[in-house]
Design a protein around this motif. Structure first.
Motif, PDB file in Angstrom:
ATOM      1  N   LEU A 176       0.826  -1.206   0.000  1.00 52.06           N
ATOM      2  CA  LEU A 176       0.000   0.000   0.000  1.00 52.06           C
ATOM      3  C   LEU A 176       0.862   1.258   0.000  1.00 52.06           C
ATOM      4  O   LEU A 176       0.531   2.256  -0.655  1.00 52.06           O
ATOM      5  N   SER A 177       1.972   1.196   0.691  1.00 53.69           N
ATOM      6  CA  SER A 177       2.905   2.323   0.710  1.00 53.69           C
ATOM      7  C   SER A 177       3.466   2.589  -0.689  1.00 53.69           C
ATOM      8  O   SER A 177       3.549   3.742  -1.139  1.00 53.69           O
ATOM      9  N   ARG A 178       3.840   1.533  -1.388  1.00 54.54           N
ATOM     10  CA  ARG A 178       4.364   1.689  -2.750  1.00 54.54           C
ATOM     11  C   ARG A 178       3.310   2.243  -3.695  1.00 54.54           C
ATOM     12  O   ARG A 178       3.599   3.103  -4.533  1.00 54.54           O
ATOM     13  N   VAL A 179       2.083   1.766  -3.549  1.00 59.05           N
ATOM     14  CA  VAL A 179       0.994   2.251  -4.401  1.00 59.05           C
ATOM     15  C   VAL A 179       0.735   3.731  -4.134  1.00 59.05           C
ATOM     16  O   VAL A 179       0.611   4.530  -5.066  1.00 59.05           O
ATOM     17  N   ALA A 180       0.665   4.100  -2.869  1.00 59.87           N
ATOM     18  CA  ALA A 180       0.414   5.499  -2.517  1.00 59.87           C
ATOM     19  C   ALA A 180       1.525   6.406  -3.046  1.00 59.87           C
ATOM     20  O   ALA A 180       1.262   7.471  -3.608  1.00 59.87           O
ATOM     21  N   GLU A 181       2.745   5.965  -2.896  1.00 60.83           N
ATOM     22  CA  GLU A 181       3.882   6.753  -3.390  1.00 60.83           C
ATOM     23  C   GLU A 181       3.833   6.860  -4.917  1.00 60.83           C
ATOM     24  O   GLU A 181       4.061   7.937  -5.476  1.00 60.83           O
ATOM     25  N   HIS A 182       3.522   5.757  -5.581  1.00 65.74           N
ATOM     26  CA  HIS A 182       3.438   5.754  -7.048  1.00 65.74           C
ATOM     27  C   HIS A 182       2.420   6.778  -7.548  1.00 65.74           C
ATOM     28  O   HIS A 182       2.635   7.438  -8.560  1.00 65.74           O
ATOM     29  N   HIS A 183       1.321   6.901  -6.813  1.00 67.63           N
ATOM     30  CA  HIS A 183       0.257   7.834  -7.202  1.00 67.63           C
ATOM     31  C   HIS A 183       0.402   9.190  -6.498  1.00 67.63           C
ATOM     32  O   HIS A 183      -0.552   9.972  -6.477  1.00 67.63           O
ATOM     33  N   LYS A 184       1.571   9.424  -5.940  1.00 70.09           N
ATOM     34  CA  LYS A 184       1.908  10.701  -5.292  1.00 70.09           C
ATOM     35  C   LYS A 184       0.894  11.080  -4.198  1.00 70.09           C
ATOM     36  O   LYS A 184       0.558  12.239  -4.019  1.00 70.09           O
TER      37      LYS A 184
END
Length: 145
Positions: free
Chosen positions: A88-96
């Protein structure tokens, strides 16, 4: 003092080539990142299918960091949640950290709320707050408040 620049067709072609190559490279990187996130999501879902209790509100609601360390279900859940929140952290970061973009990709709100007890009561004190960047911690808190 005057400067004179002679821009030749070769220079223009070189600059154009660099711009196009860079654009294509950035696009490919973005596509590969999305593909990687999709593959990680598939892996998490396969785990949840194999062990359905990991996504059961009855089971997740019984979480406590003081679980019996011989209980395989709770050990598995601890690792599963680490895997899930890392994803979830990677997804959130990917979508800024733009909620509407993240929410259109995955059901993050449901996932965070389902695993709320784990987030708020990690195995090691402050593990979740200290392990993730400030932006993600705030992002999660936004769904829990």
């Amino acid at each position: 003092m005057q400067f004179s620049f002679d821009i030749t067709s070769t220079t223009i072609a070189s600059i154009t080539s660099i711009v196009i190559s860079t654009s294509i490279s950035l696009w490919i990187t973005k596509v590969n990142k999305r593909k990687s996130l999709d593959e990680q999501l598939d892996a998490i879902l396969k785990i949840a299918l194999q062990y359905p209790y990991l996504e059961s509100s009855h089971f997740t609601g019984s979480w406590t960091s003081a679980f019996d360390t011989n209980d395989e279900k709770y050990l598995r859940y601890d690792v599963y949640c680490t895997l899930l929140f890392n994803y979830l952290s990677r997804v959130a970061e990917h979508h800024k950290y733009k909620k509407h973009k993240v929410e259109s990709y995955i059901a993050i709100k449901d996932w965070i709320r389902l695993h709320r007890k784990y987030w708020e009561d990690p195995t090691s004190s402050y593990e979740n707050v200290d392990s993730y960047d400030h932006a993600f911690v705030d992002f999660v808190k936004g769904y829990l408040n």
